[in-house]
Design an enzyme around this catalytic site. Sequence first.
Site, PDB file in Angstrom:
ATOM      1  N   CYS A 116       0.818  -1.222   0.000  1.00  0.00           N
ATOM      2  CA  CYS A 116       0.000   0.000   0.000  1.00  0.00           C
ATOM      3  C   CYS A 116       0.848   1.267   0.000  1.00  0.00           C
ATOM      4  CB  CYS A 116      -0.960  -0.002   1.182  1.00  0.00           C
ATOM      5  SG  CYS A 116      -2.041  -1.435   1.191  1.00  0.00           S
ATOM      6  N   HIS A 238      -3.076   7.386   2.209  1.00  0.00           N
ATOM      7  CA  HIS A 238      -3.580   6.078   1.785  1.00  0.00           C
ATOM      8  C   HIS A 238      -4.920   5.800   2.473  1.00  0.00           C
ATOM      9  CE1 HIS A 238      -4.141   1.934   0.993  1.00  0.00           C
ATOM     10  NE2 HIS A 238      -3.699   1.500   2.165  1.00  0.00           N
ATOM     11  N   ASN A 268     -10.256  -0.195   0.700  1.00  0.00           N
ATOM     12  CA  ASN A 268      -8.801  -0.065   0.589  1.00  0.00           C
ATOM     13  C   ASN A 268      -8.358  -0.686  -0.738  1.00  0.00           C
ATOM     14  OD1 ASN A 268      -6.028  -0.393   0.746  1.00  0.00           O
ATOM     15  ND2 ASN A 268      -6.031  -1.139   2.868  1.00  0.00           N
TER      16      ASN A 268
HETATM   17  N1  COA Z   1     -17.910  -7.778  11.768  1.00  0.00           N
HETATM   18  C1  COA Z   1     -18.293  -7.942  13.023  1.00  0.00           C
HETATM   19  N2  COA Z   1     -17.438  -8.238  14.029  1.00  0.00           N
HETATM   20  C2  COA Z   1     -16.131  -8.328  13.704  1.00  0.00           C
HETATM   21  C3  COA Z   1     -15.665  -8.166  12.390  1.00  0.00           C
HETATM   22  C4  COA Z   1     -16.615  -7.879  11.400  1.00  0.00           C
HETATM   23  N3  COA Z   1     -16.284  -7.710  10.122  1.00  0.00           N
HETATM   24  N4  COA Z   1     -14.323  -8.322  12.372  1.00  0.00           N
HETATM   25  C5  COA Z   1     -13.943  -8.566  13.636  1.00  0.00           C
HETATM   26  N5  COA Z   1     -15.048  -8.599  14.440  1.00  0.00           N
HETATM   27  C6  COA Z   1     -15.113  -8.836  15.870  1.00  0.00           C
HETATM   28  C7  COA Z   1     -13.928  -9.609  16.380  1.00  0.00           C
HETATM   29  O1  COA Z   1     -14.151 -10.991  16.248  1.00  0.00           O
HETATM   30  C8  COA Z   1     -13.891  -9.159  17.807  1.00  0.00           C
HETATM   31  O2  COA Z   1     -14.873  -9.878  18.541  1.00  0.00           O
HETATM   32  P1  COA Z   1     -14.593 -10.377  20.025  1.00  0.00           P
HETATM   33  O3  COA Z   1     -14.366  -9.119  20.816  1.00  0.00           O
HETATM   34  O4  COA Z   1     -15.848 -11.093  20.364  1.00  0.00           O
HETATM   35  O5  COA Z   1     -13.371 -11.235  19.940  1.00  0.00           O
HETATM   36  C9  COA Z   1     -14.315  -7.701  17.762  1.00  0.00           C
HETATM   37  O6  COA Z   1     -15.047  -7.560  16.539  1.00  0.00           O
HETATM   38  C10 COA Z   1     -13.182  -6.712  17.762  1.00  0.00           C
HETATM   39  O7  COA Z   1     -12.213  -7.164  16.829  1.00  0.00           O
HETATM   40  P2  COA Z   1     -10.960  -6.313  16.501  1.00  0.00           P
HETATM   41  O8  COA Z   1     -10.064  -7.068  15.576  1.00  0.00           O
HETATM   42  O9  COA Z   1     -10.383  -5.787  17.788  1.00  0.00           O
HETATM   43  O10 COA Z   1     -11.607  -5.088  15.724  1.00  0.00           O
HETATM   44  P3  COA Z   1     -10.978  -3.725  15.374  1.00  0.00           P
HETATM   45  O11 COA Z   1     -11.681  -2.626  16.053  1.00  0.00           O
HETATM   46  O12 COA Z   1      -9.474  -3.764  15.495  1.00  0.00           O
HETATM   47  O13 COA Z   1     -11.349  -3.600  13.829  1.00  0.00           O
HETATM   48  C11 COA Z   1     -10.242  -3.812  11.721  1.00  0.00           C
HETATM   49  C12 COA Z   1     -10.843  -4.538  12.908  1.00  0.00           C
HETATM   50  C13 COA Z   1      -9.663  -4.824  10.755  1.00  0.00           C
HETATM   51  C14 COA Z   1     -11.331  -2.998  11.068  1.00  0.00           C
HETATM   52  C15 COA Z   1      -9.114  -2.858  12.241  1.00  0.00           C
HETATM   53  O14 COA Z   1      -8.237  -3.570  13.089  1.00  0.00           O
HETATM   54  C16 COA Z   1      -8.321  -2.239  11.133  1.00  0.00           C
HETATM   55  O15 COA Z   1      -8.834  -1.514  10.295  1.00  0.00           O
HETATM   56  N6  COA Z   1      -6.996  -2.477  11.116  1.00  0.00           N
HETATM   57  C17 COA Z   1      -6.119  -1.935  10.085  1.00  0.00           C
HETATM   58  C18 COA Z   1      -6.149  -2.843   8.896  1.00  0.00           C
HETATM   59  C19 COA Z   1      -5.595  -2.199   7.653  1.00  0.00           C
HETATM   60  O16 COA Z   1      -5.738  -1.019   7.452  1.00  0.00           O
HETATM   61  N7  COA Z   1      -4.985  -3.014   6.802  1.00  0.00           N
HETATM   62  C20 COA Z   1      -4.460  -2.624   5.559  1.00  0.00           C
HETATM   63  C21 COA Z   1      -3.219  -1.851   5.724  1.00  0.00           C
HETATM   64  S1  COA Z   1      -2.664  -1.177   4.231  1.00  0.00           S
END
Ligand code: COA
Length: 312
Positions: A116, A238, A268
């Site tokens: 990215c 980004h 993304n």
């Molecule tokens: N829908 C509903 N629940 C979801 C879910 C979804 N799509 N994805 C994860 N969950 C749940 C998890 O299972 C977790 O449940 P639990 O508490 O019962 O275990 C809870 O939501 C929290 O999960 P978590 O991973 O802490 O969520 P988050 O707030 O970190 O959000 C992302 C997840 C992926 C949206 C976030 O971490 C993110 O955007 N990270 C950056 C990723 C990125 O930008 N990547 C590309 C880089 S170029």
Amino acid sequence: MVGKIVGTGSYVPDTIWDNHKIAQFVETSDEWIRERTGIGKRHIAGVDTTVSMAIEAAKRAVENAITNGAIASGEEIDAIFVCAVAPEILLPAVACEVQKEVGAIHAFAYDMNAACSGFVFAYNQAVSFMNIGMIKTALIIGSEHLSRITDWTDRGSCILFGDGAGAVVVTAASGPLGMVMHSDGSGGAALVCSHDGKMKMDGQKVFRFAVKSVPECVEELMRQMKIKEEDVDYYVLHQANQRIIEAAAKRLKVSMDKIPMNIGEYGNTSSASIPILLDEMNRKGMLEGGKRIVMAGFGAGLSWGAGYVLTQ
Ligand code: COA
């Protein structure tokens, strides 16, 4: 010597999957995805490929540069860089496929993969070539077919990604030089994909890395260039997650008016996200009148970086 944007173009596939569609594959909801990421929908390539999307975006950017009077034809392009994470072909380079379609017969052309961060790294590379007098005009493209490496059974990652391509024609212009590029392979396990596999991501790790690295590299660039907030018209970051962008804005103490966003529409799109956004800004007239833009990207590698670009 710095780069000046003289033409932009983009292409996204017609097929759109909104969050309700994603909720048919995995346990999630429109509300959850919007709240955690700002994403409402993404475009999905059907018959489109990395090559076809790159060519279409490139043609539009070259046409735009010709219409703007910056170049007479594709023959004036000296270099073509295509950033792509998951091209369907290994050889030839996607950039060479683009070269023959835009009539850039004098250009050298090759692909880069800095995930990215790709567009920012490729732009900085083009500016480096400009500063040693090797090129005057470059065509830089991000083309990403991420849906083919997305694990559609993993709700922690599949909600994020979309397909599309963006392209920018830049020419060498007088102006302040600055560039920042970093990599940290020790953090690489946070976002991986094997050749025949699907992406696996530790979302929280990537999130923590992004909210730190984006403002840090923007600050580093501005320190290096000795420029201040009032010397920047836009910060084009980004498009990975609305919360990451808002956190960066807060840390940088920059108004969101200066940080355009389109993640809601496309998700993304990796290295395509910045040039797609630049193209949208261009079509809206936002690049008119000699704008000064700081760009910043981050992603797998880990990699992150910032660049400075002017507009006509
Ligand atoms: N829908 C509903 N629940 C979801 C879910 C979804 N799509 N994805 C994860 N969950 C749940 C998890 O299972 C977790 O449940 P639990 O508490 O019962 O275990 C809870 O939501 C929290 O999960 P978590 O991973 O802490 O969520 P988050 O707030 O970190 O959000 C992302 C997840 C992926 C949206 C976030 O971490 C993110 O955007 N990270 C950056 C990723 C990125 O930008 N990547 C590309 C880089 S170029």
